[in-house]
Design a protein around this motif. Sequence first.
Motif, PDB file in Angstrom:
ATOM      1  N   UNK A  40       0.830  -1.207   0.000  1.00 14.22           N
ATOM      2  CA  UNK A  40       0.000   0.000   0.000  1.00 14.22           C
ATOM      3  C   UNK A  40       0.864   1.256   0.000  1.00 14.22           C
ATOM      4  N   UNK A  41       1.895   1.287   0.826  1.00 17.41           N
ATOM      5  CA  UNK A  41       2.796   2.446   0.864  1.00 17.41           C
ATOM      6  C   UNK A  41       3.519   2.619  -0.471  1.00 17.41           C
ATOM      7  N   UNK A  42       3.917   1.499  -1.063  1.00 18.37           N
ATOM      8  CA  UNK A  42       4.598   1.572  -2.358  1.00 18.37           C
ATOM      9  C   UNK A  42       3.669   2.162  -3.418  1.00 18.37           C
ATOM     10  N   UNK A  43       2.410   1.740  -3.400  1.00 15.09           N
ATOM     11  CA  UNK A  43       1.449   2.272  -4.369  1.00 15.09           C
ATOM     12  C   UNK A  43       1.200   3.758  -4.149  1.00 15.09           C
ATOM     13  N   UNK A  44       1.283   4.186  -2.889  1.00 18.08           N
ATOM     14  CA  UNK A  44       1.068   5.602  -2.571  1.00 18.08           C
ATOM     15  C   UNK A  44       2.324   6.441  -2.789  1.00 18.08           C
ATOM     16  N   UNK A  45       3.453   5.771  -3.068  1.00 22.53           N
ATOM     17  CA  UNK A  45       4.704   6.491  -3.287  1.00 22.53           C
ATOM     18  C   UNK A  45       5.298   7.052  -2.013  1.00 22.53           C
ATOM     19  N   UNK A  46       5.064   6.354  -0.902  1.00 24.63           N
ATOM     20  CA  UNK A  46       5.541   6.795   0.408  1.00 24.63           C
ATOM     21  C   UNK A  46       6.333   5.663   1.044  1.00 24.63           C
ATOM     22  N   UNK A  47       7.368   6.035   1.809  1.00 30.79           N
ATOM     23  CA  UNK A  47       8.181   5.032   2.498  1.00 30.79           C
ATOM     24  C   UNK A  47       7.467   4.593   3.781  1.00 30.79           C
ATOM     25  N   UNK A  48       7.374   3.292   3.980  1.00 32.55           N
ATOM     26  CA  UNK A  48       6.735   2.754   5.184  1.00 32.55           C
ATOM     27  C   UNK A  48       7.631   2.977   6.396  1.00 32.55           C
ATOM     28  N   UNK A  49       7.079   3.676   7.393  1.00 29.13           N
ATOM     29  CA  UNK A  49       7.749   3.899   8.671  1.00 29.13           C
ATOM     30  C   UNK A  49       6.745   3.558   9.761  1.00 29.13           C
ATOM     31  N   UNK A  50       6.930   2.396  10.408  1.00 23.78           N
ATOM     32  CA  UNK A  50       5.958   1.922  11.390  1.00 23.78           C
ATOM     33  C   UNK A  50       5.713   2.956  12.485  1.00 23.78           C
ATOM     34  N   UNK A  51       6.733   3.740  12.846  1.00 24.67           N
ATOM     35  CA  UNK A  51       6.584   4.689  13.950  1.00 24.67           C
ATOM     36  C   UNK A  51       5.606   5.808  13.623  1.00 24.67           C
ATOM     37  N   UNK A  52       5.213   5.933  12.354  1.00 27.26           N
ATOM     38  CA  UNK A  52       4.252   6.966  11.941  1.00 27.26           C
ATOM     39  C   UNK A  52       2.886   6.364  11.608  1.00 27.26           C
ATOM     40  N   UNK A  53       2.704   5.089  11.918  1.00 31.50           N
ATOM     41  CA  UNK A  53       1.482   4.392  11.510  1.00 31.50           C
ATOM     42  C   UNK A  53       0.568   4.110  12.698  1.00 31.50           C
ATOM     43  N   UNK A  54      -0.710   4.409  12.500  1.00 34.55           N
ATOM     44  CA  UNK A  54      -1.743   4.022  13.457  1.00 34.55           C
ATOM     45  C   UNK A  54      -2.612   2.980  12.761  1.00 34.55           C
ATOM     46  N   UNK A  55      -2.646   1.779  13.321  1.00 36.19           N
ATOM     47  CA  UNK A  55      -3.351   0.666  12.692  1.00 36.19           C
ATOM     48  C   UNK A  55      -4.670   0.387  13.401  1.00 36.19           C
ATOM     49  N   UNK A  56      -5.709   0.186  12.612  1.00 35.05           N
ATOM     50  CA  UNK A  56      -6.978  -0.310  13.109  1.00 35.05           C
ATOM     51  C   UNK A  56      -7.215  -1.666  12.482  1.00 35.05           C
ATOM     52  N   UNK A  57      -7.114  -2.723  13.270  1.00 33.30           N
ATOM     53  CA  UNK A  57      -7.159  -4.086  12.738  1.00 33.30           C
ATOM     54  C   UNK A  57      -8.456  -4.786  13.127  1.00 33.30           C
ATOM     55  N   UNK A  58      -9.146  -5.305  12.150  1.00 32.44           N
ATOM     56  CA  UNK A  58     -10.268  -6.193  12.389  1.00 32.44           C
ATOM     57  C   UNK A  58      -9.852  -7.591  11.981  1.00 32.44           C
TER      58      UNK A  58
END
Length: 293
Positions: free
Chosen positions: A57-75
């Motif tokens: 998803x980050x690659x498609x958005x053209x952004x580097x994945x940085x877990x420290x900036x991510x808020x996850x909502x998991x179902x």
Amino acid sequence: MNTDFFLIGIDGGGSGTRVVLGDAQGRELAQAAAGPSGLGLGVERAWQAIAAGCGEAFERAGVVLDWSRCVLGCGLAGVNNRDWLSAFLEQAPAVAGLAVESDAYTTLLGAHGGEQGVIVALGTGSVAAVLNEAGECRSVSGYGFPSGDEASGAWLGLRVIVHAQQALDGRVPHDELAQALLAHTGAQDRDSLVVWLCEADQTAYARLAPIAVAHREHPFAARLLGNAGMEVGKMIEALDPSGTLPVALCGGLGMPLRDFVPQAFQARLREPLADSAHGGMQLARREAGRLAS
């Protein structure tokens, strides 16, 4: 709210994982998919699938994945097992925020936009839930494979393969349904089918469900699908005895099984507004707001 956050909605089941990536305001940036992340298939495997989906998803958005900036909502399927949930939380990467609920709850949020309603989620597994006036969620079914999850893909697959077993024995005709099932499993005889059965998990059985749907005119498949519809009706009745709330059939089998739901419930069936991954995005946004407060 911290505008450096990325919000990520996760829908994790036994057949696959769907990811929705958004900015801090919840504006959607990209979607992606990965392998199964239902906790019943293993916590390590779940995080591997989530990481793969988020990376894409980050690659498609053209952004580097940085877990420290991510808020996850998991179902996620399987969070009702406290041991699995504890292990899942322990193995989480160093994210900015993490909210984990059942896939039933995020499906509810997505399907009815946070308003009152009933969902019956029909995928690899199954679960039904209602959101009441107080915003509380109550669920039925979802006890897991192999004893529960009525009307799910795995439930259907576990039962429809019996027709192939009986056909190999000569107990029933070796007809098109039996041939389709055996072709899918790669089995040519009794011994090779036994090998497949011994190795099959819930995902493998769920992959047989489309064969049952495709052969819906076959008497054996028709009875099975009819039974699935009856089970869906029992879930709806248990959650909303008043018979007043809208009902959304969700998941990959929601639409295929719609016609098999008893007529008494048909007028209340609605298309879901959004899917469980988008419900997870709502969960992530709520978590981000909590972190900012």
